[in-house]
Design an enzyme around this catalytic site. Structure first.
Site, PDB file in Angstrom:
ATOM      1  N   GLU A  45       0.838  -1.199   0.000  1.00  0.00           N
ATOM      2  CA  GLU A  45       0.000   0.000   0.000  1.00  0.00           C
ATOM      3  C   GLU A  45       0.873   1.249   0.000  1.00  0.00           C
ATOM      4  O   GLU A  45       1.806   1.376   0.797  1.00  0.00           O
ATOM      5  CB  GLU A  45      -0.890  -0.036   1.243  1.00  0.00           C
ATOM      6  CG  GLU A  45      -1.813   1.147   1.427  1.00  0.00           C
ATOM      7  CD  GLU A  45      -2.677   1.004   2.671  1.00  0.00           C
ATOM      8  OE1 GLU A  45      -3.633   1.778   2.806  1.00  0.00           O
ATOM      9  OE2 GLU A  45      -2.391   0.109   3.499  1.00  0.00           O
ATOM     10  N   LYS A 118      -9.135   2.282  -2.829  1.00  0.00           N
ATOM     11  CA  LYS A 118      -9.477   1.692  -1.530  1.00  0.00           C
ATOM     12  C   LYS A 118     -10.879   2.123  -1.113  1.00  0.00           C
ATOM     13  O   LYS A 118     -11.228   3.307  -1.178  1.00  0.00           O
ATOM     14  CB  LYS A 118      -8.450   2.143  -0.486  1.00  0.00           C
ATOM     15  CG  LYS A 118      -8.570   1.482   0.877  1.00  0.00           C
ATOM     16  CD  LYS A 118      -7.404   1.928   1.757  1.00  0.00           C
ATOM     17  CE  LYS A 118      -7.403   1.260   3.110  1.00  0.00           C
ATOM     18  NZ  LYS A 118      -6.231   1.681   3.928  1.00  0.00           N
ATOM     19  N   CYS A 154      -5.668  -3.255   2.041  1.00  0.00           N
ATOM     20  CA  CYS A 154      -5.625  -3.227   3.498  1.00  0.00           C
ATOM     21  C   CYS A 154      -6.995  -3.402   4.161  1.00  0.00           C
ATOM     22  O   CYS A 154      -7.520  -4.500   4.209  1.00  0.00           O
ATOM     23  CB  CYS A 154      -4.945  -1.944   3.970  1.00  0.00           C
ATOM     24  SG  CYS A 154      -4.257  -2.054   5.650  1.00  0.00           S
TER      25      CYS A 154
END
Length: 591
Positions: A45, A118, A154
């Site tokens: 990330e 994300k 994540c």
């Protein structure tokens, strides 16, 4: 026809803001992955910018540099697909729009194919992503060499009904989840169970890629892993070390497993549509590979509780010092256990030749404080300087005597010794350009049992999040490993571990004169600071009411001190600093 997929996970240590340096490392990993015949290589990330970039994200030049770097990575991806974390500013293709996103670029053969944004932005603990990013709304699946690959980032993987479920329904057989997931004690085991559950519930491979290294107070522990559709861990990267994990996946096993497992078929499609929009994108056509199957898959061992915390301290200390541009560190050695652990961590992090210990005896110092410090330094192989503070102590006493005349001696006279020591260390630091490592632990920092501009003076607080009882455990663990890996000598002298803790600022002083015993104190501090239990709840748990009242009072009273302390390695679920944000001035009194 048996479909296999060769996956490469680049578990790397980026530096925040070093866009060119990070990009060069990424391209090196791309070349290595291509050489071993990987179909896809993934990076953590925000690997291009480093994580977390925080308010660097408000600088347009930073965003532009990050976008240009992403393009360089994509251009390097020849005959291999790449997934790399970066900041998408506006539309990744046109550069228009005012929003930015925490994104994963997907490239192949020199072209940017797509960017995934994300979807779940954490805004708790040390995370503040809602401050910067707009969440994504799409759950894409990329067809790479005949395999459906879902990419997410994540926090997206932590939700049972999240992007992974939508991507599974859109044809994903493999999920690649890229992370900047900070360490705290016990998190790796919990995280591994969660990933195994996601893989089994969705009947597919899940590759969890985490970065490594230290960034300010955070440490990223790596320990990347791949789970198969039964939830079994089939590959695991090392903790606290860079690595390129490469493994072959039997993609046909996903189909066979789903035929036998009806769980995914019971998912409510309406709920999935509420998560995000599914779509597919072609990246590369399927091609029969002539490569030979890998002989083995990476499977690093799992660290024990003390071992992982110790390695987190070493990693966080090494990276804070090196990434900040320092080469040597300075530690005040008191002959006590806190400074012994700090010096040992520093020697392991930087090499003993780059650590200098300074013992600064006063009129109240025991003989052992100097001799034990020298023995520790000899064991570690670090320099040890002896600087008596008695001349300065006398000077302060004489200077202030006219103003203190008629008043009884109190903590002010004690603390002047700590402040002299702080001045000595900071002067040496100023002279030679070495960083000062402070030695206070979490128990002391919670209770304010530290001197502002004295033992709190320095550049980095190695054990500020380590409770005193854990300090002892870590010292015993490090001693059990021997010195230099040969098992011949334990670095920390037994006398240091066995002596009662003392600040040695007045005759016969012991920590228990001012604080509850640490075995009693630490559980109360954990309950109040990390878990927010009330006075009544802690007393009901069996803690002594007077000790609970003292902890609450001292913790709340000393917030102003902690705000002036240097940063240090986070190893508990809730550390002082970004994790715990209380007003310094407030009149709320829980007891």
């Amino acid at each position: 026809m048996i479909r296999s997929f060769r996956l490469a996970l680049a578990q790397m240590n980026p530096t925040v803001g070093d866009i060119d340096g990070n990009t060069a490392r990424i391209i090196e990993y791309v070349e290595r992955a291509r050489e071993v015949g990987a179909d896809l290589v993934a990076f953590p990330e925000l690997a291009i910018t480093g994580y977390p970039p925080e308010d660097l994200l408000f600088k347009t030049s930073f965003l532009q540099g990050n976008t240009a770097a992403m393009q360089r990575v994509v251009e390097a991806a020849r005959d291999i697909a790449v997934v790399v974390g970066y900041v998408e500013a506006g539309d990744s293709h046109t550069g228009t729009g005012a929003d930015i996103a925490n994104a994963a670029a997907v490239g192949y053969n020199g072209k940017l194919i797509d960017s995934y944004r994300k979807m779940y932005l954490p805004n708790y603990g040390v995370f503040d992503e809602d401050r910067y990013f707009r969440r994504g709304t799409e759950c894409p699946v990329y067809h790479i060499n005949g395999v459906g690959v879902g990419v997410n980032i994540c926090e997206d993987i932590w939700y049972p009904v999240g992007p992974i479920a939508v991507q599974r329904e859109a044809g994903a057989e493999l999920i690649v989840n890229i992370n900047g997931s900070p360490f705290h004690a016990g998190k790796a085991a919990y995280r591994e169970k969660m990933i195994a559950t996601r893989a089994a519930d969705n009947g597919l491979f899940v590759a969890y890629l985490n970065m490594v290294g230290g960034q300010d107070e955070l440490v990223f522990d790596g320990a990347s892993l791949v789970c198969d559709m039964t939830g079994e861990v089939i590959a695991r990267g090392p903790a606290f070390a860079e690595d390129l994990l490469v493994l072959d996946l039997d993609i046909e096993a996903v189909f066979r497993s789903r035929l036998r497992t009806p769980l995914a078929r019971k998912e409510n499609p309406t709920i999935l549509r509420e998560v995000g929009e599914a779509r597919t994108k072609q990246v590369s056509e399927y091609g029969v590979s002539q490569r030979t199957t890998l002989e083995s898959t990476p499977m690093a061992s799992v660290m024990g509780p003390a071992e992982e915390v110790y390695h987190a301290l070493v990693t966080g200390t090494r990276d804070y010092i090196r990434k900040s541009g320092f080469s040597r560190a300075l530690v005040g050695l008191s002959g006590g256990i806190d400074s012994a652990l700090t010096a040992t961590v520093a020697a392991d992090a930087l090499g003993p030749e780059n650590v200098v210990g300074v013992t600064m005896p006063s009129r109240y110092s025991s003989e052992g404080s100097v001799s034990d410090s020298k023995e520790l330094a000899d064991n570690l192989g670090i320099e040890c300087w002896v600087v008596s503070i008695e001349p300065a102590h006398l000077a302060f006493t004489d200077m202030l005597e006219p103003f203190f005349e008629g008043s009884a001696a109190n903590v002010a006279e004690e603390n002047v010794q700590a402040r002299i020591r702080g001045n000595v260390l900071m002067t040496i630091s100023n002279k030679f350009g070495w960083i000062v490592l402070t030695t206070g632990n979490k128990s002391e920092m919670a209770m304010g049992y530290a001197t502002l501009y004295g033992d709190m003076a320095g550049g980095f607080a190695v054990i500020k999040d380590v409770p005193k009882t854990l300090v002892y455990e870590l010292c015993r663990w490090r001693n059990s490993k021997g010195f230099g890996g040969n098992g011949v000598k334990s670095p920390i002298p037994r006398a240091i571990i066995e002596k009662p803790p003392s600040a040695e600022l007045r005759p016969d002083q012991l920590d228990v004169d001012s604080l509850p015993p640490y075995e009693e104190l630490d559980p109360i501090v954990r309950a109040y600071v990390e878990e927010d239990y009330s006075y009544e709840e802690m007393v009901a748990m069996g803690h002594d009411p007077a000790a609970v009242r003292q902890v609450i009072t001292f913790v709340d009273r000393n917030e102003y001190k902690r705000r002036q302390a240097p940063p240090g390695v986070k190893i508990t679920p809730r550390a002082f600093g970004k994790d715990r944000r209380l007003p310094i001035v407030n009149r709320y009194r829980p007891v």
